[in-house]
Design a protein around this motif. Structure first.
Motif, PDB file in Angstrom:
ATOM      1  N   TYR A  87      -0.606  -3.883   8.405  1.00  8.81           N
ATOM      2  CA  TYR A  87      -0.660  -5.169   7.708  1.00  8.81           C
ATOM      3  C   TYR A  87       0.463  -6.091   8.181  1.00  8.81           C
ATOM      4  O   TYR A  87       0.231  -7.258   8.529  1.00  8.81           O
ATOM      5  N   ASN A 112       0.843  -1.189   0.000  1.00  6.01           N
ATOM      6  CA  ASN A 112       0.000   0.000   0.000  1.00  6.01           C
ATOM      7  C   ASN A 112       0.882   1.244   0.000  1.00  6.01           C
ATOM      8  O   ASN A 112       1.945   1.258   0.618  1.00  6.01           O
ATOM      9  N   VAL A 113       0.426   2.285  -0.647  1.00  8.62           N
ATOM     10  CA  VAL A 113       1.201   3.532  -0.669  1.00  8.62           C
ATOM     11  C   VAL A 113       1.186   4.217   0.698  1.00  8.62           C
ATOM     12  O   VAL A 113       2.043   5.046   0.975  1.00  8.62           O
ATOM     13  N   ASP A 114       0.243   3.844   1.539  1.00 12.92           N
ATOM     14  CA  ASP A 114       0.140   4.417   2.874  1.00 12.92           C
ATOM     15  C   ASP A 114       1.025   3.610   3.829  1.00 12.92           C
ATOM     16  O   ASP A 114       0.752   2.447   4.133  1.00 12.92           O
ATOM     17  N   LYS A 115       2.098   4.222   4.295  1.00 10.19           N
ATOM     18  CA  LYS A 115       3.075   3.546   5.156  1.00 10.19           C
ATOM     19  C   LYS A 115       2.420   3.008   6.430  1.00 10.19           C
ATOM     20  O   LYS A 115       2.746   1.912   6.898  1.00 10.19           O
ATOM     21  N   GLU A 116       1.509   3.751   6.999  1.00 11.39           N
ATOM     22  CA  GLU A 116       0.846   3.322   8.233  1.00 11.39           C
ATOM     23  C   GLU A 116       0.028   2.049   8.010  1.00 11.39           C
ATOM     24  O   GLU A 116       0.045   1.134   8.834  1.00 11.39           O
ATOM     25  N   ILE A 117      -0.672   1.973   6.877  1.00 13.88           N
ATOM     26  CA  ILE A 117      -1.446   0.763   6.561  1.00 13.88           C
ATOM     27  C   ILE A 117      -0.505  -0.417   6.373  1.00 13.88           C
ATOM     28  O   ILE A 117      -0.784  -1.531   6.832  1.00 13.88           O
ATOM     29  N   ASN A 118       0.627  -0.203   5.713  1.00 16.88           N
ATOM     30  CA  ASN A 118       1.609  -1.278   5.557  1.00 16.88           C
ATOM     31  C   ASN A 118       2.113  -1.783   6.900  1.00 16.88           C
ATOM     32  O   ASN A 118       2.284  -2.983   7.095  1.00 16.88           O
ATOM     33  N   GLU A 119       2.358  -0.885   7.816  1.00 12.29           N
ATOM     34  CA  GLU A 119       2.831  -1.283   9.146  1.00 12.29           C
ATOM     35  C   GLU A 119       1.769  -2.096   9.884  1.00 12.29           C
ATOM     36  O   GLU A 119       2.081  -3.089  10.535  1.00 12.29           O
TER      37      GLU A 119
END
Length: 87
Positions: free
Chosen positions: A72, A63-70
């Motif tokens: 996940y 995801n381009v959203d770093k927070e969502i990646n974290e």
């Protein structure tokens, strides 16, 4: 990472179920999960949250959203051991 030809070596059935990451997975009953487990399946993104089946194949997107990646990565890490044989 496998090419399509390389991934074919892991196919064990002539049927594959696609497991999306949306709320429709909650509509499946226990009989449906039994049938899915008899065949190959392909999990996508957040489908790992449904523990009724560990898919044969699994793919997620970055995801381009770093927070969502974290989020996940933190959540998927709880299931990582279950997915050790998943392609």
């Amino acid at each position: 990472v496998y090419s399509l030809d390389e991934a074919r070596q892991f196919v064990t059935s002539d049927t594959v179920f696609i497991l999306g990451g949306g709320p429709s997975l909650n509509l499946l009953n226990s009989e449906m999960w039994v049938e899915i487990r008899k065949h190959d399946s392909f999990g996508i993104n957040w489908s790992f949250l449904k523990t009724e089946v560990v898919p044969t194949f699994y793919q997620t997107e970055i995801n381009v959203d770093k927070e969502i990646n974290e989020i996940y990565l933190r959540e998927f890490s709880k299931y990582r051991n279950d997915y050790r044989s998943t392609v």
